[in-house]
Design a protein around this motif. Structure first.
Motif, PDB file in Angstrom:
ATOM      1  N   ILE A  13     -18.615   6.780  50.092  1.00 57.66           N
ATOM      2  CA  ILE A  13     -19.321   6.897  48.812  1.00 57.66           C
ATOM      3  C   ILE A  13     -20.329   8.035  48.865  1.00 57.66           C
ATOM      4  CG2 ILE A  13     -20.921   5.742  47.241  1.00 57.66           C
ATOM      5  CD1 ILE A  13     -19.571   3.100  47.998  1.00 57.66           C
ATOM      6  N   VAL A  14     -21.115   8.094  49.921  1.00 51.98           N
ATOM      7  CA  VAL A  14     -22.120   9.148  50.066  1.00 51.98           C
ATOM      8  C   VAL A  14     -21.438  10.507  50.198  1.00 51.98           C
ATOM      9  CG1 VAL A  14     -24.016  10.021  51.475  1.00 51.98           C
ATOM     10  CG2 VAL A  14     -23.781   7.558  51.078  1.00 51.98           C
ATOM     11  N   ARG A  16     -18.571  11.487  48.937  1.00 50.84           N
ATOM     12  CA  ARG A  16     -18.073  11.957  47.639  1.00 50.84           C
ATOM     13  C   ARG A  16     -19.233  12.444  46.768  1.00 50.84           C
ATOM     14  NH1 ARG A  16     -13.780  12.180  44.339  1.00 50.84           N
ATOM     15  NH2 ARG A  16     -14.284  12.245  42.111  1.00 50.84           N
ATOM     16  N   GLU A  17     -20.346  11.710  46.775  1.00 53.89           N
ATOM     17  CA  GLU A  17     -21.499  12.138  45.975  1.00 53.89           C
ATOM     18  C   GLU A  17     -21.997  13.508  46.430  1.00 53.89           C
ATOM     19  OE1 GLU A  17     -24.330   9.036  46.408  1.00 53.89           O
ATOM     20  OE2 GLU A  17     -23.365   7.698  44.941  1.00 53.89           O
ATOM     21  N   ALA A  18     -22.035  13.725  47.737  1.00 51.39           N
ATOM     22  CA  ALA A  18     -22.493  15.011  48.272  1.00 51.39           C
ATOM     23  C   ALA A  18     -21.526  16.126  47.885  1.00 51.39           C
ATOM     24  CB  ALA A  18     -22.651  14.924  49.784  1.00 51.39           C
ATOM     25  N   TYR A  19     -20.233  15.834  47.950  1.00 52.96           N
ATOM     26  CA  TYR A  19     -19.237  16.834  47.543  1.00 52.96           C
ATOM     27  C   TYR A  19     -19.397  17.188  46.066  1.00 52.96           C
ATOM     28  CZ  TYR A  19     -15.998  17.959  51.338  1.00 52.96           C
ATOM     29  OH  TYR A  19     -15.420  18.495  52.468  1.00 52.96           O
ATOM     30  N   ALA A  20     -19.640  16.172  45.235  1.00 54.10           N
ATOM     31  CA  ALA A  20     -19.784  16.431  43.799  1.00 54.10           C
ATOM     32  C   ALA A  20     -20.985  17.333  43.527  1.00 54.10           C
ATOM     33  CB  ALA A  20     -19.922  15.113  43.053  1.00 54.10           C
ATOM     34  N   GLN A  21     -22.094  17.072  44.219  1.00 52.36           N
ATOM     35  CA  GLN A  21     -23.273  17.907  44.037  1.00 52.36           C
ATOM     36  C   GLN A  21     -23.029  19.326  44.528  1.00 52.36           C
ATOM     37  OE1 GLN A  21     -27.060  16.308  45.374  1.00 52.36           O
ATOM     38  NE2 GLN A  21     -27.787  18.351  45.932  1.00 52.36           N
ATOM     39  N   ARG A  76     -29.217  12.707  50.854  1.00 51.38           N
ATOM     40  CA  ARG A  76     -28.713  11.335  50.740  1.00 51.38           C
ATOM     41  C   ARG A  76     -28.717  10.583  52.064  1.00 51.38           C
ATOM     42  NH1 ARG A  76     -26.637  14.462  47.008  1.00 51.38           N
ATOM     43  NH2 ARG A  76     -26.125  13.575  44.960  1.00 51.38           N
ATOM     44  N   SER A  79     -29.548   7.024  52.119  1.00 53.82           N
ATOM     45  CA  SER A  79     -28.625   6.127  51.419  1.00 53.82           C
ATOM     46  C   SER A  79     -27.459   5.693  52.293  1.00 53.82           C
ATOM     47  CB  SER A  79     -28.073   6.822  50.161  1.00 53.82           C
ATOM     48  OG  SER A  79     -29.111   7.162  49.278  1.00 53.82           O
ATOM     49  N   GLN A  83     -25.202   2.447  51.406  1.00 56.23           N
ATOM     50  CA  GLN A  83     -23.903   2.643  50.790  1.00 56.23           C
ATOM     51  C   GLN A  83     -22.766   2.809  51.803  1.00 56.23           C
ATOM     52  OE1 GLN A  83     -25.429   5.980  48.134  1.00 56.23           O
ATOM     53  NE2 GLN A  83     -24.238   4.795  46.658  1.00 56.23           N
TER      54      GLN A  83
END
Length: 232
Positions: A13-14, A16-21, A76, A79, A83
């Protein structure tokens, strides 16, 4: 040598969030589709992610994306424990392997170095790992070649020739098995990722374990493959 994701930790989850940013920072566009990891290095995932989102990859993209990914992940890092999770037996297995005489533990991972450190440190899994002799996802080598690069780093640091008789890769994917077979290492596969035990055996793993919940079984496998013995 340890693979990280789905071998020692699960922090999808973390990640993917980092990749999106990072994608938005580098391209100015939202991430629609993230290329599957499947045991591949971040460098390969980055190029495919750009392509599947309709952006022709250019030379400047890789260093810019790696820097952005490191920053996004660092933001992150607190987190990770909320997560993500350390997989069962990860800490105990690292400690058990550290009890073998003369062993050096490092990582062979598709993750870039900065994020590899964050992933293990978040769960207290970094104590027995020498990150300086590892192989990482920002290095544009096939994983088998990266294994040999890491062996060379360990030889320079410790003055010992690491080869197929003295190197063990512990990972969860068919790609990990292939890297060990081609690069020159014994292979202990754990079926904690997306590859089935039968697939890992067919790929050529020397030993297949269901997971890391039995550190004694892991240590036994390492000693049988390399001739190591317990310290003291």
């Amino acid at each position: 040598m340890w693979n990280i994701d789905l071998t020692l930790v699960d922090v999808a989850i973390v990640t993917r969030e980092a990749y999106a940013q990072a994608f938005r920072e580098v391209t100015g566009r939202p991430l629609v589709k993230l290329a599957p990891a499947a045991g591949r290095p971040d460098s390969e995932i980055i190029f495919e992610t750009l392509a599947v989102n309709g952006i022709p990859p250019a030379d400047h993209h890789l260093p810019a994306f790696i820097d952005a990914l490191a920053r996004a992940f660092a933001e992150r890092r607190k987190s990770l424990r909320k997560q993500g999770r350390a997989l069962p037996g990860a800490a105990e297995s690292l400690a058990a392997v550290a009890g073998l005489d003369g062993v050096v533990q490092s990582v062979l991972t598709g993750t870039i170095k900065a994020n590899a450190v964050h992933k293990l440190r978040a769960f207290g899994l970094d104590k027995h790992v020498d990150f300086e002799v590892g192989g990482y996802g920002e290095e544009v080598y096939p994983k088998a070649t990266l294994l040999q690069v890491a062996q060379g780093r360990a030889r320079e640091r410790y003055g010992y020739a690491y080869d197929s008789a003295t190197t063990v890769l512990i990972g969860d994917s068919v790609r990990d098995v292939q890297a060990a077979r081609i690069g020159g290492a014994a292979m202990i596969a754990v079926a904690s990722g997306r590859s089935l035990p039968a697939e890992l055996r067919e790929a050529g793993a020397d030993v297949v374990l269901p997971d890391l919940s039995d550190p004694a079984a892991l240590v036994t496998a390492i000693t049988q493959l390399t001739g190591h013995r317990r310290a003291g």
